[in-house]
Write a protein that holds these residues in place. Structure first.
Motif, mmCIF file in Angstrom:
data_model
loop_
_atom_site.group_PDB
_atom_site.id
_atom_site.type_symbol
_atom_site.label_atom_id
_atom_site.label_comp_id
_atom_site.label_asym_id
_atom_site.label_seq_id
_atom_site.Cartn_x
_atom_site.Cartn_y
_atom_site.Cartn_z
ATOM 1 N N THR A 100 31.088 131.273 -31.732
ATOM 2 C CA THR A 100 30.708 132.056 -32.908
ATOM 3 C C THR A 100 29.195 132.207 -32.992
ATOM 4 O OG1 THR A 100 32.666 131.233 -34.073
ATOM 5 C CG2 THR A 100 30.949 132.251 -35.409
ATOM 6 N N TYR B 183 31.551 141.279 -44.890
ATOM 7 C CA TYR B 183 31.655 139.901 -44.405
ATOM 8 C C TYR B 183 32.434 138.987 -45.351
ATOM 9 C CZ TYR B 183 27.382 142.255 -42.884
ATOM 10 O OH TYR B 183 26.471 143.190 -42.487
ATOM 11 N N ILE B 184 32.186 139.138 -46.643
ATOM 12 C CA ILE B 184 32.827 138.234 -47.607
ATOM 13 C C ILE B 184 34.332 138.487 -47.703
ATOM 14 C CG2 ILE B 184 32.631 139.611 -49.735
ATOM 15 C CD1 ILE B 184 31.498 136.973 -51.033
ATOM 16 N N LYS B 185 34.761 139.655 -47.221
ATOM 17 C CA LYS B 185 36.180 140.002 -47.258
ATOM 18 C C LYS B 185 36.986 139.252 -46.203
ATOM 19 C CE LYS B 185 36.436 143.462 -50.330
ATOM 20 N NZ LYS B 185 37.330 143.425 -51.513
ATOM 21 N N ILE B 186 36.319 138.670 -45.219
ATOM 22 C CA ILE B 186 37.037 137.956 -44.162
ATOM 23 C C ILE B 186 36.723 136.464 -44.197
ATOM 24 C CG2 ILE B 186 37.309 139.959 -42.654
ATOM 25 C CD1 ILE B 186 34.899 138.972 -41.044
ATOM 26 N N GLY B 187 36.451 135.971 -45.401
ATOM 27 C CA GLY B 187 36.284 134.537 -45.587
ATOM 28 C C GLY B 187 34.919 133.992 -45.242
ATOM 29 N N LEU B 188 33.945 134.889 -45.018
ATOM 30 C CA LEU B 188 32.587 134.443 -44.708
ATOM 31 C C LEU B 188 31.685 134.667 -45.908
ATOM 32 C CD1 LEU B 188 32.317 136.070 -41.161
ATOM 33 C CD2 LEU B 188 32.929 133.696 -41.708
#
Length: 264
Positions: free
Chosen positions: A81, A136-141
């Motif tokens: 990552t 980004y925040i939509k995929i748990g980040l």
């Protein structure tokens, strides 16, 4: 397999096209490597004065292609990552540091990393169907990624930047325009001509003057104060005033003709 990035150079202008329309130009390793290589090369190419960044198909860029970044055997998830993250972030850094102004033309969706490509450009135009989000925040980040927490507040103000980063919600072309994210909203068939008007004006400037103007804009975003910004501007102007192109520009102005620049 088609090249993920197409580059066409026409005199002093390069057009860079994201070319994965079947995947909404989502970022895979090959696309990122191609962008890295080209923008890195531009740092030493003064023959190219302006870059146009655009995308094939109905979307500008859907962000990271989650299915395309697979860790190599024996590589830990954190290490993998980190490599992915740094690969993409480096492209944004190269875009900001290359001396050529970048004019971005966006249609459809610009999500996550696609938004960051636009943030890393200098001038932006979009179509009426354009929409963007800090995905980004939509995929748990976290919502802050690839320069979004740096550029968004500077471009659109803290309120809209916080709204985008903390929710991941989409912002349409009208809000992008009213908040200064784009210079204009134009129909898709006029994107090229809108960019060309800017290009034509830029090509009338002295080559070194254009390069140093982008440099000063970028540096003075982070200037510690007004005095520091003035100091950088003063030094650039004194330096540029001593070039042959400066003398030619003044002579051409008085003689009412187009300057003949030699980048000297």
């Amino acid at each position: 397999m088609a090249d993920p990035v197409l580059v066409k150079e026409d005199g002093a202008v390069a057009t860079v096209t994201l070319n994965r329309p079947d995947r909404l130009n989502a970022m895979n390793e090959t696309l990122i490597a191609a962008l890295d290589g080209y923008f890195r090369e531009l740092h030493d190419r003064h023959d190219i004065r302006i870059v146009v960044l655009k995308a094939a198909g109905r979307a500008f860029c859907a962000g990271l292609d989650l299915e395309a970044w697979r860790p190599a055997e024996g590589v830990g998830s954190v290490q993998h990552t980190w490599r992915t993250q740094r690969s993409i972030a480096t492209v944004m850094q190269l875009m900001r540091s290359c001396p050529q102004p970048i004019i971005a033309l966006a249609q459809g969706a610009a999500c996550g990393g696609g938004l960051s490509l636009l943030l890393s450009s200098d001038i932006r135009f979009c179509t009426p169907d354009f929409r963007m989000n800090a995905a980004y925040i939509k995929i748990g980040l976290g919502g802050c990624d690839m320069g979004s927490s740096y550029f968004l507040p500077r471009l659109v103000g803290s309120s809209l930047a916080s709204e985008m980063i903390l929710t991941g919600r989409f912002v349409d072309s009208a809000r992008a325009l009213s908040n200064g994210f784009v210079s204009a909203v134009v129909e898709a068939d006029r994107l090229g001509s809108a960019a060309q008007e800017i290009i034509d004006e830029m090509l009338l400037t002295a080559p070194m003057g254009l390069r140093l103007s982008k440099d000063a804009l970028n540096r003075n975003i982070d200037a510690p104060g007004f005095e520091a910004a003035l100091a950088l501007e003063d030094r650039q102007q004194v330096l540029l005033s001593q070039t042959e192109d400066s003398t030619e520009a003044q002579r051409a102005f008085l003689e009412k003709r187009k300057p003949d620049y030699r980048d000297r």
